[in-house]
Write a protein that holds these residues in place. Sequence first.
Motif, PDB file in Angstrom:
ATOM      1  N   MET A 218       0.846  -1.182   0.000  1.00 25.17           N
ATOM      2  CA  MET A 218       0.000   0.000   0.000  1.00 25.17           C
ATOM      3  C   MET A 218       0.881   1.230   0.000  1.00 25.17           C
ATOM      4  O   MET A 218       1.880   1.297   0.716  1.00 25.17           O
ATOM      5  N   TYR A 219       0.502   2.214  -0.824  1.00 27.15           N
ATOM      6  CA  TYR A 219       1.130   3.527  -0.755  1.00 27.15           C
ATOM      7  C   TYR A 219       0.091   4.532  -0.268  1.00 27.15           C
ATOM      8  O   TYR A 219      -1.054   4.516  -0.721  1.00 27.15           O
ATOM      9  N   ALA A 220       0.478   5.394   0.654  1.00 24.58           N
ATOM     10  CA  ALA A 220      -0.397   6.469   1.126  1.00 24.58           C
ATOM     11  C   ALA A 220       0.426   7.730   1.292  1.00 24.58           C
ATOM     12  O   ALA A 220       1.582   7.681   1.731  1.00 24.58           O
ATOM     13  N   ASN A 221      -0.147   8.870   0.942  1.00 21.61           N
ATOM     14  CA  ASN A 221       0.573  10.132   1.104  1.00 21.61           C
ATOM     15  C   ASN A 221       0.229  10.822   2.416  1.00 21.61           C
ATOM     16  O   ASN A 221       0.595  11.968   2.638  1.00 21.61           O
ATOM     17  N   ASP A 222      -0.486  10.104   3.292  1.00 27.86           N
ATOM     18  CA  ASP A 222      -0.822  10.599   4.625  1.00 27.86           C
ATOM     19  C   ASP A 222      -0.623   9.445   5.595  1.00 27.86           C
ATOM     20  O   ASP A 222      -1.159   8.351   5.390  1.00 27.86           O
ATOM     21  N   SER A 223       0.131   9.690   6.659  1.00 30.91           N
ATOM     22  CA  SER A 223       0.457   8.621   7.607  1.00 30.91           C
ATOM     23  C   SER A 223      -0.765   8.110   8.358  1.00 30.91           C
ATOM     24  O   SER A 223      -0.701   7.064   9.011  1.00 30.91           O
ATOM     25  N   GLY A 224      -1.890   8.819   8.252  1.00 34.35           N
ATOM     26  CA  GLY A 224      -3.108   8.371   8.927  1.00 34.35           C
ATOM     27  C   GLY A 224      -3.736   7.149   8.292  1.00 34.35           C
ATOM     28  O   GLY A 224      -4.541   6.465   8.926  1.00 34.35           O
ATOM     29  N   PHE A 225      -3.398   6.850   7.032  1.00 38.80           N
ATOM     30  CA  PHE A 225      -3.858   5.608   6.404  1.00 38.80           C
ATOM     31  C   PHE A 225      -2.956   4.476   6.890  1.00 38.80           C
ATOM     32  O   PHE A 225      -1.736   4.528   6.720  1.00 38.80           O
ATOM     33  N   THR A 226      -3.534   3.459   7.490  1.00 35.79           N
ATOM     34  CA  THR A 226      -2.746   2.342   7.998  1.00 35.79           C
ATOM     35  C   THR A 226      -3.316   1.023   7.479  1.00 35.79           C
ATOM     36  O   THR A 226      -4.531   0.811   7.479  1.00 35.79           O
ATOM     37  N   LEU A 227      -2.429   0.142   7.046  1.00 36.47           N
ATOM     38  CA  LEU A 227      -2.798  -1.182   6.584  1.00 36.47           C
ATOM     39  C   LEU A 227      -2.574  -2.153   7.735  1.00 36.47           C
ATOM     40  O   LEU A 227      -1.454  -2.302   8.216  1.00 36.47           O
ATOM     41  N   ARG A 228      -3.649  -2.801   8.198  1.00 32.98           N
ATOM     42  CA  ARG A 228      -3.542  -3.622   9.396  1.00 32.98           C
ATOM     43  C   ARG A 228      -4.511  -4.803   9.333  1.00 32.98           C
ATOM     44  O   ARG A 228      -5.276  -4.953   8.368  1.00 32.98           O
ATOM     45  N   ARG A 229      -4.501  -5.617  10.365  1.00 28.55           N
ATOM     46  CA  ARG A 229      -5.453  -6.721  10.485  1.00 28.55           C
ATOM     47  C   ARG A 229      -6.824  -6.151  10.837  1.00 28.55           C
ATOM     48  O   ARG A 229      -6.945  -5.271  11.691  1.00 28.55           O
ATOM     49  N   LEU A 230      -7.855  -6.680  10.160  1.00 27.69           N
ATOM     50  CA  LEU A 230      -9.202  -6.188  10.420  1.00 27.69           C
ATOM     51  C   LEU A 230      -9.610  -6.428  11.864  1.00 27.69           C
ATOM     52  O   LEU A 230     -10.098  -5.523  12.554  1.00 27.69           O
ATOM     53  N   ALA A 231      -9.428  -7.641  12.350  1.00 32.46           N
ATOM     54  CA  ALA A 231      -9.783  -8.003  13.721  1.00 32.46           C
ATOM     55  C   ALA A 231      -9.218  -9.391  13.999  1.00 32.46           C
ATOM     56  O   ALA A 231      -8.687 -10.056  13.100  1.00 32.46           O
ATOM     57  N   ASP A 232      -9.317  -9.834  15.246  1.00 30.75           N
ATOM     58  CA  ASP A 232      -8.872 -11.183  15.579  1.00 30.75           C
ATOM     59  C   ASP A 232      -9.577 -12.205  14.688  1.00 30.75           C
ATOM     60  O   ASP A 232     -10.783 -12.108  14.444  1.00 30.75           O
ATOM     61  N   GLY A 233      -8.823 -13.172  14.228  1.00 34.87           N
ATOM     62  CA  GLY A 233      -9.385 -14.201  13.372  1.00 34.87           C
ATOM     63  C   GLY A 233      -9.240 -13.915  11.890  1.00 34.87           C
ATOM     64  O   GLY A 233      -9.547 -14.775  11.058  1.00 34.87           O
TER      65      GLY A 233
END
Length: 388
Positions: A263-278
């Motif tokens: 993922m590329y984002a020009n704002d550090s507020g965009f974060t690529l992460r796990r949706l939730a446990d599982g």
Amino acid sequence: MTKPTLTRWQSREIPTPALMRERVTDPQKYYANMPNFSARGVKIGGAFPVGVPPNQPLYAGQRRDVIWNRTTLSTRGFTTTDGIRFRIPEDGVYHVTFNAAVWGNTVRAVGENLNAYITADGANGLGASGDIGHTTFQHQHAGSYTTIRVSITEYFTKGTSIRSQVYLDSGATGRWGIASSQFDADFNAFMLSPSAGGWRQAAVKPPNLTPWKDNAAVSVSDMNRQTFDTFAHLENRPRFTARGTSFNVSAGQEKVALPWSSMYANDSGFTLRRLADGYADRTAITVPYSGMYLVNFFCSAQHTSGVDTASYGFQFKIHGNSGSARILAQNTTTRINQDCSVALEDLIYLGAGEPLNVRFYGWGTGTRWVSGKSDGRINTLGAVYMGG
């Protein structure tokens, strides 16, 4: 109108009419009507037998440039010399869409593959180049239409040309063509941000606008907040683009959340992460600001077993204060081990901190679904912040 150069107000500076035009009026005029074009209806060719609608012909095994009707073009800033290539007038981020209704009078039992492309020819070796958007659909019924669609948000440099293309399956027989009506085919682009610093230029956060108050002294910071900060934000809106995904859904499995490889984002507020446990890692993208986002998505799937005809869909689910808002895009594939895509764009409201994710659904008894083959750009999820 050329993009204005933004400058800040300084202490003890007199707001002359010339400065007000330069710092207020000219930017307002520019951002209210940035470069764009709309091409509607393709150029037709040849004589048409009875029962064959007017069209731009397609030929099996050929990837053809779409030629647009010059009489229905609407352009602001963009130029074209051939009705095929449209030249980018200024550096910036643009949203591009391409739709075409394809007609064919002979279709094999397993359908015919149709591919739609948005292709860029970069200027001076800079900016985007090659296939920047690609979807593949399967035409399933003789004597009918299939609408192929693709859209993308991308950074282009001045002088780059963009074009739309269609490829018809090499095994296709009979007569094929793109329907000529301006309601059946269109190619559009409009500037979202006139960023001159490249795709990686850091975004400017949304301004904090407050009403002017009677009898209140107007400070330098007030003037800059209401003018410069506002225009600087419009010049480089917050955005992200995620590319590359893979999935393998066994028969009977209901769904799977798509993980994104980059993922590329020009704002550090965009974060690529796990949706939730599982869930797997990198299955959700959190947005930094509350407001409307222009979302675009295209992704390919194929089924490796089961019945020839099977349906699938991609569901966007937004978790958080917006509730269970959803967007659903569905398609049907008739050919085992052949890619088939969906493409969509939409304006949706997201609250700050909410994660956006996409889930794949596959239907069909005894059917296994896998992600389609990709050059890295056929599977894309992107969004641009449009305002609160």
